[in-house]
Each structure stands twice: as C-alpha cells, then as structure tokens.
Design a protein around this motif. Structure first.
Motif, PDB file in Angstrom:
ATOM      1  N   PRO A   1       0.829  -1.207   0.000  1.00 22.19           N
ATOM      2  CA  PRO A   1       0.000   0.000   0.000  1.00 22.19           C
ATOM      3  C   PRO A   1       0.865   1.260   0.000  1.00 22.19           C
ATOM      4  O   PRO A   1       1.829   1.355   0.755  1.00 22.19           O
ATOM      5  CB  PRO A   1      -0.826  -0.108   1.283  1.00 22.19           C
ATOM      6  CG  PRO A   1      -0.115  -1.101   2.136  1.00 22.19           C
ATOM      7  CD  PRO A   1       0.732  -1.952   1.250  1.00 22.19           C
ATOM      8  N   ILE A   2       0.513   2.198  -0.862  1.00 20.40           N
ATOM      9  CA  ILE A   2       1.240   3.470  -0.952  1.00 20.40           C
ATOM     10  C   ILE A   2       0.734   4.382   0.157  1.00 20.40           C
ATOM     11  O   ILE A   2      -0.470   4.522   0.357  1.00 20.40           O
ATOM     12  CB  ILE A   2       1.009   4.134  -2.327  1.00 20.40           C
ATOM     13  CG1 ILE A   2       1.454   3.206  -3.464  1.00 20.40           C
ATOM     14  CG2 ILE A   2       1.714   5.485  -2.413  1.00 20.40           C
ATOM     15  CD1 ILE A   2       2.923   2.915  -3.506  1.00 20.40           C
ATOM     16  N   ARG A   3       1.658   4.997   0.881  1.00 26.25           N
ATOM     17  CA  ARG A   3       1.280   5.931   1.938  1.00 26.25           C
ATOM     18  C   ARG A   3       0.625   7.164   1.327  1.00 26.25           C
ATOM     19  O   ARG A   3       1.081   7.672   0.304  1.00 26.25           O
ATOM     20  CB  ARG A   3       2.519   6.381   2.719  1.00 26.25           C
ATOM     21  CG  ARG A   3       3.138   5.317   3.567  1.00 26.25           C
ATOM     22  CD  ARG A   3       4.236   5.897   4.446  1.00 26.25           C
ATOM     23  NE  ARG A   3       5.445   6.205   3.733  1.00 26.25           N
ATOM     24  CZ  ARG A   3       6.521   5.419   3.690  1.00 26.25           C
ATOM     25  NH1 ARG A   3       6.525   4.269   4.322  1.00 26.25           N
ATOM     26  NH2 ARG A   3       7.590   5.784   3.042  1.00 26.25           N
ATOM     27  N   GLY A   4      -0.401   7.650   2.001  1.00 20.50           N
ATOM     28  CA  GLY A   4      -0.987   8.923   1.618  1.00 20.50           C
ATOM     29  C   GLY A   4      -0.058  10.047   2.020  1.00 20.50           C
ATOM     30  O   GLY A   4       0.899   9.847   2.781  1.00 20.50           O
ATOM     31  N   GLN A   5      -0.325  11.245   1.543  1.00 22.50           N
ATOM     32  CA  GLN A   5       0.561  12.374   1.819  1.00 22.50           C
ATOM     33  C   GLN A   5       0.671  12.640   3.316  1.00 22.50           C
ATOM     34  O   GLN A   5       1.765  12.879   3.829  1.00 22.50           O
ATOM     35  CB  GLN A   5       0.068  13.618   1.095  1.00 22.50           C
ATOM     36  CG  GLN A   5       1.044  14.759   1.162  1.00 22.50           C
ATOM     37  CD  GLN A   5       0.625  15.925   0.297  1.00 22.50           C
ATOM     38  OE1 GLN A   5      -0.541  16.056  -0.055  1.00 22.50           O
ATOM     39  NE2 GLN A   5       1.560  16.765  -0.046  1.00 22.50           N
ATOM     40  N   ARG A   6      -0.431  12.585   4.032  1.00 26.17           N
ATOM     41  CA  ARG A   6      -0.398  12.844   5.480  1.00 26.17           C
ATOM     42  C   ARG A   6       0.470  11.806   6.187  1.00 26.17           C
ATOM     43  O   ARG A   6       1.298  12.137   7.034  1.00 26.17           O
ATOM     44  CB  ARG A   6      -1.820  12.837   6.040  1.00 26.17           C
ATOM     45  CG  ARG A   6      -1.895  13.017   7.521  1.00 26.17           C
ATOM     46  CD  ARG A   6      -1.429  14.396   7.881  1.00 26.17           C
ATOM     47  NE  ARG A   6      -1.328  14.509   9.321  1.00 26.17           N
ATOM     48  CZ  ARG A   6      -0.893  15.568   9.939  1.00 26.17           C
ATOM     49  NH1 ARG A   6      -0.529  16.617   9.245  1.00 26.17           N
ATOM     50  NH2 ARG A   6      -0.820  15.603  11.237  1.00 26.17           N
ATOM     51  N   GLU A   7       0.266  10.546   5.847  1.00 23.25           N
ATOM     52  CA  GLU A   7       1.049   9.479   6.465  1.00 23.25           C
ATOM     53  C   GLU A   7       2.532   9.631   6.126  1.00 23.25           C
ATOM     54  O   GLU A   7       3.400   9.430   6.969  1.00 23.25           O
ATOM     55  CB  GLU A   7       0.540   8.120   6.013  1.00 23.25           C
ATOM     56  CG  GLU A   7       1.209   6.965   6.709  1.00 23.25           C
ATOM     57  CD  GLU A   7       0.708   5.611   6.239  1.00 23.25           C
ATOM     58  OE1 GLU A   7       1.229   4.604   6.763  1.00 23.25           O
ATOM     59  OE2 GLU A   7      -0.168   5.549   5.367  1.00 23.25           O
ATOM     60  N   ALA A   8       2.830  10.001   4.879  1.00 17.40           N
ATOM     61  CA  ALA A   8       4.221  10.196   4.467  1.00 17.40           C
ATOM     62  C   ALA A   8       4.881  11.304   5.280  1.00 17.40           C
ATOM     63  O   ALA A   8       6.031  11.176   5.714  1.00 17.40           O
ATOM     64  CB  ALA A   8       4.291  10.519   2.971  1.00 17.40           C
ATOM     65  N   PHE A   9       4.159  12.412   5.509  1.00 15.31           N
ATOM     66  CA  PHE A   9       4.706  13.501   6.325  1.00 15.31           C
ATOM     67  C   PHE A   9       4.942  13.035   7.755  1.00 15.31           C
ATOM     68  O   PHE A   9       5.950  13.383   8.375  1.00 15.31           O
ATOM     69  CB  PHE A   9       3.778  14.719   6.316  1.00 15.31           C
ATOM     70  CG  PHE A   9       3.801  15.496   5.024  1.00 15.31           C
ATOM     71  CD1 PHE A   9       4.989  15.736   4.351  1.00 15.31           C
ATOM     72  CD2 PHE A   9       2.637  16.000   4.493  1.00 15.31           C
ATOM     73  CE1 PHE A   9       5.017  16.451   3.158  1.00 15.31           C
ATOM     74  CE2 PHE A   9       2.645  16.723   3.305  1.00 15.31           C
ATOM     75  CZ  PHE A   9       3.836  16.945   2.641  1.00 15.31           C
ATOM     76  N   ASP A  10       4.007  12.262   8.304  1.00 14.15           N
ATOM     77  CA  ASP A  10       4.169  11.751   9.662  1.00 14.15           C
ATOM     78  C   ASP A  10       5.399  10.847   9.774  1.00 14.15           C
ATOM     79  O   ASP A  10       6.146  10.918  10.746  1.00 14.15           O
ATOM     80  CB  ASP A  10       2.922  10.989  10.113  1.00 14.15           C
ATOM     81  CG  ASP A  10       1.729  11.905  10.337  1.00 14.15           C
ATOM     82  OD1 ASP A  10       1.923  13.141  10.449  1.00 14.15           O
ATOM     83  OD2 ASP A  10       0.599  11.385  10.392  1.00 14.15           O
ATOM     84  N   VAL A  11       5.607  10.011   8.774  1.00 12.66           N
ATOM     85  CA  VAL A  11       6.767   9.112   8.764  1.00 12.66           C
ATOM     86  C   VAL A  11       8.055   9.925   8.675  1.00 12.66           C
ATOM     87  O   VAL A  11       9.015   9.661   9.401  1.00 12.66           O
ATOM     88  CB  VAL A  11       6.665   8.094   7.606  1.00 12.66           C
ATOM     89  CG1 VAL A  11       7.978   7.349   7.410  1.00 12.66           C
ATOM     90  CG2 VAL A  11       5.529   7.117   7.856  1.00 12.66           C
TER      91      VAL A  11
END
Length: 74
Positions: A57-67
């Motif tokens: 699954p590709i991370r959404g933009q919000r999840e990517a920023f959190d990571v």
C-alpha cells in the motif's frame, strides 16, 4: 535494435525487481517512494505500479509527512 538507454532502464528495473524484498522493507521502515525511486534509478510511475503488483500500500501524503517527521526526530 534496442537503444542503450532502453537497455539501461531495463537493467535498472530488473535490479529493482531482484531487490524487491529489500525495497519493500526500506519503504515500510520509512524511506520515501521518491527516495527509493531515485536510489534505484527508476521512474516513480514504474515503482508505484510495481508496488501495486507487489501488494504494497502506498502511503498517503499525510502518512508520508508523519513518517518523515518521526524519522527526523530519532
């Protein structure tokens, strides 16, 4: 006749597919899709398509920023 550029792209893609487990592990541990595609020398379109085929699954933009934020705080 296949151009040398096409041969190079095919070789880079083949190498990325051979390293599938390492690529997935790096992504799951927080490396960004863009960082991976740059490191592997493949396009983001191709890598995104492969992640789809591999069931990642590709991370959404919000999840990517959190990571990214969590990685910086380590």
């Amino acid at each position: 006749m296949v151009s040398s550029r096409t041969q190079m792209h095919r070789a880079l893609r083949a190498r990325a597919e051979e390293a599938k487990d390492d690529v997935i592990a790096a992504y799951e541990s927080g490396e960004s899709l863009n960082s991976l595609r740059f490191r592997l020398g493949v396009s983001s379109t191709w890598l995104t398509r492969m992640f789809g085929e591999w069931g990642v699954p590709i991370r959404g933009q919000r999840e990517a920023f959190d990571v990214m934020r969590a990685r910086r705080e380590r």
